[in-house]
Design a protein around this motif. Sequence first.
Motif: not given
Length: 338
Positions: A112-117, A223-243
Amino acid sequence: MKKSYYLFNPGSLERRDNTLKFTPISDTETEYPVLGSPRYLPVEDINEFYVFGSLTGNSALFNFLGQKDIAVHFFDYYENYTGSFMPRDGLLSGRMLLAQTAAYQEKKRRLDIAQKFIDGAVFNMLKNLQYYNRRGKDMEDFMEIMKLLALKIPQSKTVQELMGLEGMIRQTYYDAFNLILNDFEMGNRTKQPPRNEVNALISFGNMICYTLCLRAINQTQINPTISFLHTPGERRYSLALDIAEIFKPIIVDRTIFKVLNKKEIQEKHFDKKMNKCLLNTEGKKIFVKSLEDRLQETIQHRSLKRNVSYRHLIKLECYKLTKHLLKIEEYKPFKMYW
């Protein structure tokens, strides 16, 4: 208002009492480095640094930057983002971390959150095309395809399916760039490395947008490492990619259209070699100046009933997501309404 500083030349940065002293170093090949005129920067004016050349500093410098809540983002020679120095997170919240983790682990809530993004991103992309459609560029076919694909967003069953839809929508959107831009062609989207001028601007602008979102996240409790659209991974702040998906059309793409169609950036501002196309230093300076101008523009916010800058809109988006995760208020992605 605090400013972002872009360091394109190699040099040294050091603390001098309650200011920062930046001394550029000539990159010409000589036996001894040639120092340029130092520049003193009041810390009260600084929000963050973007470092594109080699930078010399010490622990006293970074202790001082941390105390003054100043971030430093580093990029390599090929304009790839390599990492950030972020001030100590003073807004840590165990409650927020648990809520964010729970939302990610619940498949329905995460989707649901990923769809909103994606919904917000597509809406803002369509707004860009509508803007140019009203100005004589025929965007109707592109908009129709994007709208039909967007209807499938609520029907997507998995995040992977949603990402596939987003990819098709964005490719259609990028195809429209050839009509929007006067003297340059988009071609296929290429990155790492970009192969032409438009791709070089997209990659460069998107990385800056990513760091803007990362900085805004760091100033809130999420927390920048827990994302919803992009898969959380090592050594990246994937929530920033979502937003960033929401703000790339508003901030980055509009800046690209402006600098190219007004001929602020031309062929001479790119370096092309070995199947790579990158902005040269002069081109970077022009682009970031235009991007900063965009970030400082203000709009009348519908809910707050006051003018807010585009930069501040990103932080407001993080606050809205925080409320959603804590089940205080339903999250609605930012959509251009002008």
